[in-house]
Design an enzyme around this catalytic site. Sequence first.
Site, short mmCIF file in Angstrom:
data_model
loop_
_atom_site.label_atom_id
_atom_site.label_comp_id
_atom_site.label_asym_id
_atom_site.label_seq_id
_atom_site.Cartn_x
_atom_site.Cartn_y
_atom_site.Cartn_z
N TRP A 171 39.47 16.11 42.50
CA TRP A 171 40.39 15.93 41.15
C TRP A 171 40.08 14.32 40.95
CZ3 TRP A 171 43.11 11.97 43.97
CH2 TRP A 171 42.96 12.63 45.63
N ASN A 172 38.90 13.43 41.87
CA ASN A 172 39.78 11.68 41.82
C ASN A 172 38.44 11.37 40.92
OD1 ASN A 172 36.80 12.56 43.28
ND2 ASN A 172 37.42 11.10 44.23
N GLU B 101 42.39 21.86 39.21
CA GLU B 101 43.23 22.05 38.54
C GLU B 101 44.55 20.85 38.10
OE1 GLU B 101 42.78 24.21 41.09
OE2 GLU B 101 41.52 25.73 40.16
N SER C 14 37.21 17.48 50.56
CA SER C 14 37.10 17.15 51.58
C SER C 14 35.99 17.78 52.85
CB SER C 14 38.75 17.41 51.68
OG SER C 14 38.86 18.38 52.00
N GLU D 54 29.56 17.45 49.61
CA GLU D 54 29.08 15.72 49.24
C GLU D 54 31.42 15.30 49.60
OE1 GLU D 54 30.44 12.67 48.52
OE2 GLU D 54 30.96 12.99 46.40
N LEU D 55 31.12 14.94 51.18
CA LEU D 55 32.35 15.02 51.26
C LEU D 55 33.30 13.88 51.58
CD1 LEU D 55 31.30 18.15 54.26
CD2 LEU D 55 32.12 17.98 51.30
N CYS E 109 35.57 8.30 47.96
CA CYS E 109 35.07 8.66 49.25
C CYS E 109 34.68 7.34 49.28
CB CYS E 109 34.07 10.05 48.91
SG CYS E 109 32.43 10.17 47.24
N GLU F 170 40.23 9.46 57.34
CA GLU F 170 40.06 9.03 55.78
C GLU F 170 41.17 8.85 54.98
OE1 GLU F 170 38.42 11.54 53.34
OE2 GLU F 170 36.91 10.36 51.54
N GLU G 20 23.36 13.81 45.43
CA GLU G 20 23.50 13.77 43.85
C GLU G 20 22.52 13.11 43.36
OE1 GLU G 20 27.74 15.05 43.90
OE2 GLU G 20 26.56 16.81 43.30
P1 NAD Z 1 41.97 18.51 49.61
O1 NAD Z 1 40.60 19.00 50.65
O2 NAD Z 1 43.28 19.13 49.72
O3 NAD Z 1 41.42 18.77 48.20
C1 NAD Z 1 40.28 18.47 48.07
C2 NAD Z 1 39.87 19.07 46.45
O4 NAD Z 1 39.35 20.38 47.32
C3 NAD Z 1 41.19 19.87 46.01
O5 NAD Z 1 40.15 19.74 44.34
C4 NAD Z 1 41.05 21.09 46.02
O6 NAD Z 1 41.53 21.62 45.01
C5 NAD Z 1 39.61 21.40 46.12
N1 NAD Z 1 40.00 22.91 47.02
C6 NAD Z 1 40.25 22.51 48.46
N2 NAD Z 1 40.89 23.90 48.67
C7 NAD Z 1 39.59 24.36 48.18
C8 NAD Z 1 39.14 25.66 48.37
N3 NAD Z 1 39.47 26.58 48.88
N4 NAD Z 1 37.92 26.25 47.52
C9 NAD Z 1 37.43 24.84 46.63
N5 NAD Z 1 37.90 23.92 46.49
C10 NAD Z 1 38.74 23.57 47.16
O7 NAD Z 1 42.83 17.58 49.77
P2 NAD Z 1 43.79 16.94 49.22
O8 NAD Z 1 45.26 16.37 49.41
O9 NAD Z 1 43.56 16.87 47.23
O10 NAD Z 1 42.90 14.84 49.01
C11 NAD Z 1 42.77 14.39 50.10
C12 NAD Z 1 41.44 14.47 50.76
O11 NAD Z 1 40.38 14.97 49.62
C13 NAD Z 1 41.06 12.86 50.94
O12 NAD Z 1 41.84 12.51 52.37
C14 NAD Z 1 39.76 12.77 51.10
O13 NAD Z 1 39.24 13.38 51.96
C15 NAD Z 1 39.17 14.69 50.18
N6 NAD Z 1 38.40 14.12 48.98
C16 NAD Z 1 37.51 13.63 49.07
C17 NAD Z 1 36.73 13.60 47.85
C18 NAD Z 1 35.38 13.33 47.74
O14 NAD Z 1 34.99 12.65 46.48
N7 NAD Z 1 34.69 13.32 48.78
C19 NAD Z 1 37.33 13.75 46.60
C20 NAD Z 1 38.94 14.28 46.93
C21 NAD Z 1 39.43 14.25 48.17
#
Ligand code: NAD
Length: 478
Positions: free
Chosen positions: A151-152, A178, A229, A250-251, A284, A381, A458
């Site tokens: 979502w970010n 979502e 993540s 891309e984590l 990230c 993070e 990417e």
């Molecule tokens: P999260 O890991 O629950 O979710 C991150 C994203 O992954 C969300 O958009 C979610 O919809 C998606 N996701 C989750 N489970 C999934 C699955 N099984 N299949 C497909 N997509 C799935 O974390 P959060 O609480 O939303 O965000 C916080 C953490 O997420 C942060 O600590 C950070 O590490 C990470 N994050 C990283 C990036 C990045 O650009 N690398 C972006 C957003 C969040």
Amino acid sequence: MSYEKLELLIGGEWSAGTSGKTEPVINPATEEVLAEVPHASADDLDRALEASLDGFKVWRGKTAVERQAIMEGAAQLMTERKEEMARTLTQEMGKPLAEARIEMDFVIAATRWYGEEGKRAYGRIVPPRLPGARQMVMKEPVGPATAFVAWNFPGTNVIRKVAGALAAGCSIVIKPSEETPGTGVAIARCFHDAGAPPGVVNVVFGVPDDVSRHLLGSPIPKKVSFTGSVPVGKHLQKLAADTMKRCTMELGGHAPVMVFDDADVDKAIDLTIGHKYRNAGQVCISPTRFYVQENVYNQFVDGFTERSKALNVGNGMEDGTQMGPLIAARRLDVMEQFVSDARDHGAQITTGGERVGNNGYFYAPTVMKDVPDDAIIMREEPFGPLAPMASFKTFDELVERANSLDFGLASYAFTADGGRAKKLSEAIDTGLVGVNNVMVATPETPFGGVNESGYGSEGGIEGLDAFLRTKFVTELDV
Ligand code: NAD
């Protein structure tokens, strides 16, 4: 205030899908419900997979020039719709409108860059060992792709997948977040309206784990690209293994900022302050661990603290807002935990350290001084507006501390010594290194991490290559 109409796109048709299920999309600045996002049923997901196969057959048959013309058409529509798309983005994600407009500029630029780069998916001719033989290395689209994004960056995260796939000749089924579905839908609408054939771009939503299990369980997608993540990335890579899909991951990251005492400290603050609080730190590549050489440590901390205090935190739709809210209430809880743990470890909070107001998910820009390496925030993070700082003495000690985590996405160094900059950029274990510079993401340069931050770039020619496969053809005259 207008917000994108939320629909699924399957086989060139927009609909609410057949599950009858939806979930609310919340504006993080006001906690108001913006819209309901429809969930795809298992049947909808199967139709999206089949559509991506049909779309792939049509799209790969087009020339790169034809594909580029459609991508250029999409870029033109994005340009026309930029303001309304930026408003959708800010409402669903929270970032200031000025940042949303910059993100839209990236979306448009990346669409154009990838469209053009698709014309350069060159192979090569290799001199033969056998007389009369021709040896050709060909690049082909890898096949239908699937992608899941966080979502970010509701625009950037989506376009890096969609434009990369389309430029290479692949179709795609993408699940934007979502929590921020509108921008991805609006982007897909531009490709659809610009004449992308049915099934080339498909958009679905649902319960993330259900959707990704369903799509990755199918043999149709040959590639999965994920932004999010580390734990989710590992989970998706395991799901992809059964059908041997290629992955781009891309984590997350935990970027060290390394400020040496010969650096222009004011300039280092100037560059890192905007970078730290951009998107409220939910980036990230956000600078997340500040190591400052002891002679200039207090100067840096004091200057950073003053600038952090002066930031205008508020609703991104309002003029003058410099930092918006966090994405959701759960992130406020995480910030509280990081700060209280740092305090328990003896850190001093020089500004912030608390929620702002009680409507909307706002957290104050927070600077922490003398944070020991074993505080949780120095290892996990933060993904929020927290700037933990610590001093260092020597180059070798710094490198060891900076390289001590499993992450390896971005790092930043500030020094006037060219030799030290070179030595540091070689020693540091990250995929992106900024020296006296924080601009490490452009459409034409590779973006990606190493170690647990993932793999597969990417952007740049590497971003196109991620959606190509290699075929070797050799011919002998008969
Ligand atoms: P999260 O890991 O629950 O979710 C991150 C994203 O992954 C969300 O958009 C979610 O919809 C998606 N996701 C989750 N489970 C999934 C699955 N099984 N299949 C497909 N997509 C799935 O974390 P959060 O609480 O939303 O965000 C916080 C953490 O997420 C942060 O600590 C950070 O590490 C990470 N994050 C990283 C990036 C990045 O650009 N690398 C972006 C957003 C969040």
